[in-house]
Write a protein that holds these residues in place. Structure first.
Motif, mmCIF file in Angstrom:
data_model
loop_
_atom_site.group_PDB
_atom_site.id
_atom_site.type_symbol
_atom_site.label_atom_id
_atom_site.label_comp_id
_atom_site.label_asym_id
_atom_site.label_seq_id
_atom_site.Cartn_x
_atom_site.Cartn_y
_atom_site.Cartn_z
ATOM 1 N N LEU A 20 0.835 -1.214 0.000
ATOM 2 C CA LEU A 20 0.000 0.000 0.000
ATOM 3 C C LEU A 20 0.869 1.263 0.000
ATOM 4 N N VAL A 21 1.881 1.278 0.844
ATOM 5 C CA VAL A 21 2.777 2.445 0.895
ATOM 6 C C VAL A 21 4.229 1.963 0.844
ATOM 7 N N GLN A 22 5.122 2.892 0.565
ATOM 8 C CA GLN A 22 6.551 2.580 0.578
ATOM 9 C C GLN A 22 7.053 2.464 2.025
ATOM 10 N N ALA A 23 8.222 1.852 2.164
ATOM 11 C CA ALA A 23 8.788 1.678 3.510
ATOM 12 C C ALA A 23 8.959 3.027 4.207
ATOM 13 N N ASP A 24 9.474 4.018 3.473
ATOM 14 C CA ASP A 24 9.708 5.336 4.090
ATOM 15 C C ASP A 24 8.401 5.964 4.560
ATOM 16 N N THR A 25 7.375 5.815 3.733
ATOM 17 C CA THR A 25 6.074 6.383 4.097
ATOM 18 C C THR A 25 5.535 5.683 5.339
ATOM 19 N N TYR A 26 5.732 4.364 5.400
ATOM 20 C CA TYR A 26 5.255 3.601 6.556
ATOM 21 C C TYR A 26 5.934 4.099 7.829
ATOM 22 N N ASN A 27 7.263 4.341 7.722
ATOM 23 C CA ASN A 27 7.988 4.867 8.899
ATOM 24 C C ASN A 27 7.365 6.176 9.370
ATOM 25 N N LYS A 28 6.999 7.010 8.399
ATOM 26 C CA LYS A 28 6.397 8.295 8.776
ATOM 27 C C LYS A 28 5.000 8.086 9.374
ATOM 28 N N LEU A 29 4.280 7.102 8.833
ATOM 29 C CA LEU A 29 2.916 6.874 9.337
ATOM 30 C C LEU A 29 2.934 6.498 10.814
ATOM 31 N N PHE A 30 3.790 5.528 11.189
ATOM 32 C CA PHE A 30 3.748 5.134 12.610
ATOM 33 C C PHE A 30 4.358 6.208 13.503
ATOM 34 N N THR A 31 5.298 6.974 12.942
ATOM 35 C CA THR A 31 5.858 8.076 13.733
ATOM 36 C C THR A 31 4.801 9.134 14.020
ATOM 37 N N MET A 32 4.104 9.547 12.981
ATOM 38 C CA MET A 32 3.126 10.616 13.161
ATOM 39 C C MET A 32 1.921 10.126 13.972
ATOM 40 N N HIS A 33 1.582 8.843 13.776
ATOM 41 C CA HIS A 33 0.511 8.266 14.610
ATOM 42 C C HIS A 33 0.890 8.387 16.097
ATOM 43 N N GLY A 34 2.113 7.991 16.400
ATOM 44 C CA GLY A 34 2.566 8.028 17.791
ATOM 45 C C GLY A 34 2.632 9.446 18.326
ATOM 46 N N ASP A 40 10.335 10.493 10.546
ATOM 47 C CA ASP A 40 10.355 9.029 10.417
ATOM 48 C C ASP A 40 11.138 8.334 11.528
ATOM 49 N N THR A 41 11.319 9.002 12.655
ATOM 50 C CA THR A 41 12.175 8.420 13.694
ATOM 51 C C THR A 41 11.407 7.552 14.682
ATOM 52 N N GLY A 42 10.105 7.483 14.550
ATOM 53 C CA GLY A 42 9.297 6.963 15.648
ATOM 54 C C GLY A 42 9.052 8.122 16.599
ATOM 55 N N TRP A 43 7.999 8.016 17.411
ATOM 56 C CA TRP A 43 7.663 9.182 18.269
ATOM 57 C C TRP A 43 8.742 9.413 19.307
ATOM 58 N N THR A 44 9.690 8.449 19.431
ATOM 59 C CA THR A 44 10.701 8.518 20.481
ATOM 60 C C THR A 44 11.943 9.321 20.097
ATOM 61 N N PHE A 45 12.059 9.760 18.856
ATOM 62 C CA PHE A 45 13.189 10.622 18.430
ATOM 63 C C PHE A 45 14.562 9.999 18.719
ATOM 64 N N TYR A 46 14.687 8.677 18.719
ATOM 65 C CA TYR A 46 15.949 8.076 19.166
ATOM 66 C C TYR A 46 17.165 8.609 18.405
ATOM 67 N N THR A 47 18.203 8.905 19.172
ATOM 68 C CA THR A 47 19.491 9.290 18.595
ATOM 69 C C THR A 47 20.338 8.029 18.433
ATOM 70 N N PRO A 48 21.363 8.014 17.616
ATOM 71 C CA PRO A 48 21.838 9.105 16.758
ATOM 72 C C PRO A 48 21.076 9.259 15.447
ATOM 73 N N TYR A 49 20.057 8.348 15.205
ATOM 74 C CA TYR A 49 19.333 8.480 13.942
ATOM 75 C C TYR A 49 18.718 9.870 13.796
#
Lengths: 545, 95
Positions: A66-80, A140-149
């Motif tokens: 349905l969506v690309q991997a990058d878009t999926y990362n953004k979806l769960f990040t923004m959802h969170g 796209d980091t997840g709602w947790t903003f984990y570093t160093p990503y």
């Protein structure tokens, strides 16, 4: 004709005292600000829900189709991000808390009405920032903003999302500050600490966390921005920093933030269970002080999010032990609610159905939290769907069930109208079934090894994922229904009496809806909280004391 | 609240001291003092925080018990953050 017997439309109250957009945008009435918050958090609930729906649709099939991997990362990040910072944290304190805290203690308003309004404006500014961030690329980091990503690698809008969270954080600090000062300084004569409703205790404990924890996450976000913009070595090992320092600082706030979400809902459950069991709460002091205990112990457990991240095994042992400790006050509450119902005269109204749902779902969420607090099992299920299921049982099964129960319980007071009881019960049932169908399969998925945050998965996980997606649509219907019938009831609902549930508490002694200053005369409290033994069952206008 | 802390000049003086301490932090960053570097930086930062809390936030001279309770709570939770985080950093190399 006495004021109390006039029809809703004729009596002056906080809703009809003034009209027009200015009277709302510049209001300093805590009840109107509560409604402003209600509209805003509902908006963000549906935005966050939309992301959830897209996530579940993507996971309907094993392929990433349905969506690309990058878009999926953004979806769960923004959802969170939307759900945590813009819905779950403010949802009960800023809506029901704002509305009820002054009324329940017999005050005319919060201690700082202008700061209260400012808190809503800050929330809206944060909300606009996060909307802008989402519409112009997202994070796209997840709602947790984990570093160093988050500081060294991703090209998404970290700074803007961080700023949105930072600003929204101040709105919750203001709310917490207002509640603490109000409870200390503005209680009506006779409203001693031992007579405070448990909803007040819960919001008081929540406020402590808001004030002590939120500045830490604000500072952490500034440090992320400083490292990202100026390459200061704080979290990035290449620059001499330590990525786990970020996790320590982030979870110092974000684990207690779970208690910011759940404590006010626990307060609601105490109110509902006593009312619909027609009984005094079992162990008032224990339930009240367990809220404070949760607030304090909640600050001692954060590193259980980091057991496999490379932290010291010895510190992990300490945090594991402390995480078990926080289960004690939570269990006290659950046992005391159950004991309150024992031999009570229970009625199965909509709020009570949500309270039952809360008891079951919160217990499952809490007990699976103990699985995660034990080091051995945590290694096995970290970053799997088991964790996703666990925290949704707390945040959705717990917080939302409490919130919806509270909305139904106090809707007659807020709007002056009754909601349709039949539809209410049906919706509560649909939410319960939809919720379990969505999230129970995720426990199994996680246990058998499906990792979280991937947009593709092995085909053997599909059946459980299909069940989960099906459940989410049922859950969606369950959430839409109350919104529809609440709106319907504002126009067509039966007029609510001042005390439709024959409940104890000062909020039921004022008119429905209340006047701008809540009470015509400052009430004098000469009775204990939840004095249901002394309230006649036939009395429908405010508890005979 | 004591009389002297309410005058504008007094606040300006505190503000100037804070600026001087900031300049000292920046200056100290250019001198390599080995393990003393973080000690000095944290020492200056703590002094500045104390000045802000005592004078700008009117804690010095406050007679209300509640203010003391609030301040103690803030310090207690800061110690929790530092103490439990150091429980990790202090023992990480053991394993």
């Amino acid at each position: 004709m006495a004021t109390a017997t006039l029809p809703v439309t004729e009596r002056e109250n906080y809703l009809n005292k003034e009209y027009g957009i200015r009277s709302w945008l510049f209001t300093i009435d805590h009840k109107r600000i509560a409604l402003l918050y209600l509209l805003s958090v509902t908006f963000f609930f549906f935005i966050g829900g939309l992301f959830a729906l897209l996530i579940r649709l993507e996971l309907l099939t094993p392929a990433g189709d349905l969506v690309q991997a990058d878009t999926y990362n953004k979806l769960f990040t923004m959802h969170g991000m939307v759900m945590v910072f813009f819905f779950l944290i403010p949802v009960v304190p800023a809506t029901l808390g704002n509305f009820l805290v002054p009324i329940m203690i017999g005050a005319k308003d919060l201690a700082f009405p202008r700061i209260n309004l400012m808190s809503w404006y800050l929330y809206v500014i944060g909300g606009i920032l996060i909307m802008h961030c989402m519409l112009t690329g997202g994070v796209d980091t997840g709602w947790t903003f984990y570093t160093p990503y988050s500081t060294a690698f991703t090209n998404t809008k970290i700074i803007e999302a961080g700023l949105a969270v930072f600003v929204a954080g101040f709105s919750s600090i203001f709310t917490g500050l207002n509640f603490i000062v109000t409870v200390h300084r503005m209680r009506a004569p006779g409203m001693t600490w031992g007579r405070l409703p448990l909803f007040i205790w819960a919001n008081y404990a929540t406020s402590i966390i808001m004030i002590l924890g939120t500045p830490v996450v604000a500072i952490t976000i500034i440090l992320v921005a400083a490292e990202r913009l100026f390459h200061l070595g704080i979290f990035d090992p290449k620059l001499g920093g330590d990525p786990l320092l970020f996790q320590h600082l982030f979870w110092f706030y974000s684990h207690p933030a779970v208690y910011i979400m759940i404590l006010p809902s626990m307060g609601i459950i105490s109110e509902i269970i006593t009312c619909f069991s027609r009984k005094r709460i079992f162990g008032y002091k224990f339930v009240a002080l367990s809220s404070v205990a949760i607030a304090v112990l909640g600050f001692l457990v954060w590193a259980h999010h980091m057991f496999v991240a490379g932290m010291s095994v010895y510190a992990a042992l300490i945090f594991s032990f402390l995480s078990y400790m926080v289960a004690v006050p939570s269990a006290i509450k659950v046992f005391n609610w159950t004991a309150t119902m024992y031999k009570g005269s229970i009625s199965y109204t909509t709020p009570m159905l949500y309270a039952f749902g809360f008891l079951g779902l919160f217990t499952i969420g809490g007990l699976t939290g103990l699985f995660l607090a034990s080091l051995g099992i945590d290694v096995h299920v970290t970053d799997t769907y088991f964790v996703v299921a666990h925290f949704h049982y707390i945040m959705v099964g717990g917080v939302l069930m409490g919130y919806l129960g509270g909305m139904h319980f106090w809707w007659p007071k807020i709007s002056g109208r009754m909601y349709p009881e039949g539809w209410g019960r049906l919706a509560a049932l649909i939410v319960f079934i939809g919720f379990n169908l969505t999230f129970f399969p995720q426990f199994i998925l996680g246990y058998v090894g499906m990792p979280r945050r991937y947009w593709q998965y092995s085909p053997e996980f599909q059946v459980l994922n299909v069940l989960s997606t099906a459940g989410s649509t049922i859950l969606g219907v369950g959430y839409l229904l109350p919104m529809i019938y609440f709106l319907w009831s504002m126009r067509y609902g039966k007029q609510a009496p001042d005390n439709p549930w024959n409940a104890a508490g000062l909020e039921w002694k004022t008119s429905s809806p209340p006047t701008t200053f809540n009470f015509d005369e400052t009430p004098v409290v000469d009775f204990e909280a939840y004095d249901y033994e002394n309230i006649k069952d036939t009395d429908d206008d405010g508890g005979a004391h | 609240m004591s009389e002297h802390s309410t005058s504008v000049g007094f606040y300006v003086m505190i503000f100037i001291i804070l600026l001087l301490l900031t300049a000292t932090t920046v200056g100290a960053a250019f001198i390599n003092l080995g393990p003393l570097n973080p000690v000095i930086a944290l020492g200056i930062a703590t002094t500045k925080a104390l000045l802000v809390v005592l004078f700008f936030m009117h804690v010095k001279g406050a007679s209300e018990k509640m203010i003391q309770v609030v301040i103690m709570m803030g310090i207690f939770f800061l110690l929790l953050l530092l103490g439990l985080a150091l429980a990790d950093y202090g023992t990480r190399l053991w394993s």
